[in-house]
Design a protein around this motif. Sequence first.
Motif, PDB file in Angstrom:
ATOM      1  N   ARG A 181       0.826  -1.222   0.000  1.00 54.62           N
ATOM      2  CA  ARG A 181       0.000   0.000   0.000  1.00 54.62           C
ATOM      3  C   ARG A 181       0.852   1.261   0.000  1.00 54.62           C
ATOM      4  NH1 ARG A 181      -0.449   2.410   4.936  1.00 54.62           N
ATOM      5  NH2 ARG A 181       0.362   1.267   6.724  1.00 54.62           N
ATOM      6  N   ILE A 182       2.049   1.196   0.618  1.00 55.16           N
ATOM      7  CA  ILE A 182       2.956   2.349   0.599  1.00 55.16           C
ATOM      8  C   ILE A 182       3.540   2.525  -0.795  1.00 55.16           C
ATOM      9  CG2 ILE A 182       5.062   3.338   1.573  1.00 55.16           C
ATOM     10  CD1 ILE A 182       2.729   3.197   3.530  1.00 55.16           C
ATOM     11  N   TRP A 183       3.927   1.421  -1.405  1.00 52.87           N
ATOM     12  CA  TRP A 183       4.493   1.455  -2.765  1.00 52.87           C
ATOM     13  C   TRP A 183       3.491   2.047  -3.758  1.00 52.87           C
ATOM     14  CZ3 TRP A 183       8.360   1.477  -5.982  1.00 52.87           C
ATOM     15  CH2 TRP A 183       8.203   1.046  -7.297  1.00 52.87           C
ATOM     16  N   THR A 184       2.282   1.502  -3.783  1.00 53.18           N
ATOM     17  CA  THR A 184       1.288   2.005  -4.734  1.00 53.18           C
ATOM     18  C   THR A 184       0.821   3.412  -4.364  1.00 53.18           C
ATOM     19  OG1 THR A 184      -0.471   0.888  -3.472  1.00 53.18           O
ATOM     20  CG2 THR A 184       0.464  -0.294  -5.354  1.00 53.18           C
ATOM     21  N   GLY A 185       0.747   3.708  -3.076  1.00 58.44           N
ATOM     22  CA  GLY A 185       0.356   5.045  -2.648  1.00 58.44           C
ATOM     23  C   GLY A 185       1.339   6.105  -3.094  1.00 58.44           C
ATOM     24  N   ALA A 186       2.627   5.787  -2.997  1.00 60.08           N
ATOM     25  CA  ALA A 186       3.659   6.736  -3.427  1.00 60.08           C
ATOM     26  C   ALA A 186       3.580   6.973  -4.930  1.00 60.08           C
ATOM     27  CB  ALA A 186       5.038   6.212  -3.036  1.00 60.08           C
ATOM     28  N   LEU A 187       3.358   5.903  -5.682  1.00 60.28           N
ATOM     29  CA  LEU A 187       3.237   6.037  -7.137  1.00 60.28           C
ATOM     30  C   LEU A 187       2.028   6.906  -7.504  1.00 60.28           C
ATOM     31  CD1 LEU A 187       3.945   2.343  -8.239  1.00 60.28           C
ATOM     32  CD2 LEU A 187       5.511   4.286  -8.373  1.00 60.28           C
ATOM     33  N   GLU A 188       0.909   6.663  -6.858  1.00 66.24           N
ATOM     34  CA  GLU A 188      -0.299   7.441  -7.131  1.00 66.24           C
ATOM     35  C   GLU A 188      -0.112   8.901  -6.743  1.00 66.24           C
ATOM     36  OE1 GLU A 188      -3.259   5.349  -4.962  1.00 66.24           O
ATOM     37  OE2 GLU A 188      -3.648   3.893  -6.559  1.00 66.24           O
ATOM     38  N   GLU A 189       0.595   9.141  -5.650  1.00 62.56           N
ATOM     39  CA  GLU A 189       0.829  10.516  -5.213  1.00 62.56           C
ATOM     40  C   GLU A 189       1.652  11.276  -6.243  1.00 62.56           C
ATOM     41  OE1 GLU A 189       2.508  13.954  -3.187  1.00 62.56           O
ATOM     42  OE2 GLU A 189       3.675  12.234  -3.865  1.00 62.56           O
ATOM     43  N   ILE A 190       2.662  10.634  -6.808  1.00 61.43           N
ATOM     44  CA  ILE A 190       3.497  11.260  -7.832  1.00 61.43           C
ATOM     45  C   ILE A 190       2.677  11.538  -9.090  1.00 61.43           C
ATOM     46  CG2 ILE A 190       5.440  10.896  -9.403  1.00 61.43           C
ATOM     47  CD1 ILE A 190       6.786   9.291  -7.162  1.00 61.43           C
ATOM     48  N   LEU A 191       1.922  10.540  -9.530  1.00 61.73           N
ATOM     49  CA  LEU A 191       1.154  10.678 -10.763  1.00 61.73           C
ATOM     50  C   LEU A 191       0.038  11.708 -10.621  1.00 61.73           C
ATOM     51  CD1 LEU A 191       0.970   6.891 -11.713  1.00 61.73           C
ATOM     52  CD2 LEU A 191       2.241   8.665 -12.949  1.00 61.73           C
ATOM     53  N   ASN A 192      -0.669  11.676  -9.516  1.00 62.69           N
ATOM     54  CA  ASN A 192      -1.741  12.658  -9.305  1.00 62.69           C
ATOM     55  C   ASN A 192      -1.186  14.074  -9.179  1.00 62.69           C
ATOM     56  OD1 ASN A 192      -4.121  11.056  -9.347  1.00 62.69           O
ATOM     57  ND2 ASN A 192      -3.650  10.258  -7.316  1.00 62.69           N
ATOM     58  N   GLY A 193      -0.029  14.200  -8.512  1.00 62.31           N
ATOM     59  CA  GLY A 193       0.600  15.506  -8.403  1.00 62.31           C
ATOM     60  C   GLY A 193       1.028  16.030  -9.763  1.00 62.31           C
ATOM     61  N   LEU A 194       1.577  15.148 -10.573  1.00 64.15           N
ATOM     62  CA  LEU A 194       1.990  15.528 -11.919  1.00 64.15           C
ATOM     63  C   LEU A 194       0.788  15.906 -12.777  1.00 64.15           C
ATOM     64  CD1 LEU A 194       4.111  15.800 -14.108  1.00 64.15           C
ATOM     65  CD2 LEU A 194       3.998  13.326 -14.463  1.00 64.15           C
ATOM     66  N   LYS A 195      -0.287  15.130 -12.681  1.00 65.89           N
ATOM     67  CA  LYS A 195      -1.503  15.425 -13.442  1.00 65.89           C
ATOM     68  C   LYS A 195      -2.079  16.776 -13.028  1.00 65.89           C
ATOM     69  CE  LYS A 195      -6.063  13.491 -14.552  1.00 65.89           C
ATOM     70  NZ  LYS A 195      -6.789  14.734 -14.288  1.00 65.89           N
ATOM     71  N   SER A 196      -2.111  17.038 -11.727  1.00 67.79           N
ATOM     72  CA  SER A 196      -2.646  18.302 -11.232  1.00 67.79           C
ATOM     73  C   SER A 196      -1.823  19.480 -11.733  1.00 67.79           C
ATOM     74  CB  SER A 196      -2.665  18.282  -9.699  1.00 67.79           C
ATOM     75  OG  SER A 196      -3.108  19.518  -9.190  1.00 67.79           O
ATOM     76  N   GLU A 197      -0.511  19.325 -11.714  1.00 64.94           N
ATOM     77  CA  GLU A 197       0.344  20.421 -12.165  1.00 64.94           C
ATOM     78  C   GLU A 197       0.193  20.656 -13.660  1.00 64.94           C
ATOM     79  OE1 GLU A 197       4.849  22.060 -11.429  1.00 64.94           O
ATOM     80  OE2 GLU A 197       4.483  19.913 -11.279  1.00 64.94           O
ATOM     81  N   MET A 198       0.101  19.571 -14.421  1.00 63.89           N
ATOM     82  CA  MET A 198      -0.067  19.726 -15.866  1.00 63.89           C
ATOM     83  C   MET A 198      -1.413  20.380 -16.187  1.00 63.89           C
ATOM     84  SD  MET A 198       1.559  16.118 -17.249  1.00 63.89           S
ATOM     85  CE  MET A 198       1.474  16.563 -18.982  1.00 63.89           C
ATOM     86  N   ASP A 199      -2.440  20.056 -15.416  1.00 65.49           N
ATOM     87  CA  ASP A 199      -3.748  20.682 -15.619  1.00 65.49           C
ATOM     88  C   ASP A 199      -3.695  22.175 -15.321  1.00 65.49           C
ATOM     89  OD1 ASP A 199      -4.851  18.284 -16.326  1.00 65.49           O
ATOM     90  OD2 ASP A 199      -5.707  17.860 -14.357  1.00 65.49           O
ATOM     91  N   SER A 200      -2.982  22.543 -14.243  1.00 67.19           N
ATOM     92  CA  SER A 200      -2.903  23.949 -13.855  1.00 67.19           C
ATOM     93  C   SER A 200      -2.048  24.758 -14.811  1.00 67.19           C
ATOM     94  CB  SER A 200      -2.350  24.079 -12.431  1.00 67.19           C
ATOM     95  OG  SER A 200      -1.005  23.656 -12.371  1.00 67.19           O
ATOM     96  N   LEU A 201      -1.161  24.075 -15.545  1.00 69.08           N
ATOM     97  CA  LEU A 201      -0.273  24.759 -16.489  1.00 69.08           C
ATOM     98  C   LEU A 201      -0.645  24.420 -17.927  1.00 69.08           C
ATOM     99  CD1 LEU A 201       3.137  24.087 -14.683  1.00 69.08           C
ATOM    100  CD2 LEU A 201       1.724  26.128 -14.557  1.00 69.08           C
TER     101      LEU A 201
END
Length: 396
Positions: free
Chosen positions: A143-163
């Motif tokens: 759950r830590i492994w997949t959670g970290a991956l999701e956090e990176i991907l969601n953060g990247l998606k959010s930043e790309m959406d804002s920019l």
Amino acid sequence: MLYHCSRESQDEVLPFEWYKKAFPTITKLTHQLKNVDLIDGKLVNINDDSIVIDDRIADKMHTLKSLVSMFIGSPWVQQNLKENVEAISANTKFKPVVSFSKLREREPMIVNSLTKISNFLSVSAQQRKLVRSAICPQVTQHRIWTGALEEILNGLKSEMDSLYYEYSGKGSNMGQQIISSCLKFLAHTGISDHECTSWMQLGSHNSVNSQSSGTWEEVLEMFNDLIRCLESEKGLLYHAAKLEVMKEGFSQIKDVLVDKAIGYKEARHQESLVQKKLSKTLGYSSRCLFALLLYYLYGHVRDIEVDLCGGIYGGEGGARFCLCMGRILTSDEEKMVKSGLKQLDRALGLFKFIWETAGMQGVLELQGHLWCVGAKDRILTHRGTLFFVHGIFDKK
């Protein structure tokens, strides 16, 4: 001379004229950069959490923090620091430490590896083995492994959406499609309810659905494609760097099956294989292991910036020690102070976690220092840690 100081001077006091010329520049830059801070490797407007992409602003921020770090070393600032800290903490149980007088204590630090923390704390090789053996079983959980991956991907998606308007080219569009595919894959991994029993999740008697099975190597390939898409996106390099960090973990588990069309026990076995392989292969200096530790402790994988690295100072009898670190702020407003305090608290907490896990002798107290032009000197307490807010003033 105004913007740079040779490190060869070490702890020598600069000529009085340097400080007189530097202070107006510090004040001007503070006003220009009001409520802007460097977080996660990028400039952020604290008022609305928007990202600031401007090389000139970035240069000004670097100049401001460099000048302030030197200005803090001036004799009158050091004297005021000593007097103010002692006055506002007279009733604390632990005698406050006055630091940042030496140049090496005012150097910035990016907290981005276990090795860097251990070198700072003088953790021995044997103690590092203890740290690794203690944290690996925890931070490599599925759950830590997949959670970290999701956090990176969601953060990247959010930043790309804002920019979107800055990054709306072919590479960006393809990158967003890859992120979506990665998140869909992760949604099909592991067990949705970790408390369920075997009869609640029976294996399928039908042929295996191709969309619900695969290996972790598929995500590794998507990460490689995503990194290539982001190579030209300067404002998103921070996230691209984190994608690179996580590739080390993928390479260790790429042959592990991911299949939702199986029973509970088989699914748990798949999760266990991920944990065992990561725990066995990720070394102490692994950037991937450090990213997992950050997510385990704080729920994100962002590196932590410290403007003034401070140091560790011994207490009476060597039984108690104090770790001091500092941040430089561009305003004294509550939201800005709170943001700087939280970042500093994470850094201090991480160092204490390694100290205690390594079994270092003595109790480690924590002290944070926040600096801002014209701020009112005061003391704040956050989760048991003292934070001193210091105003920066010219010599009267």
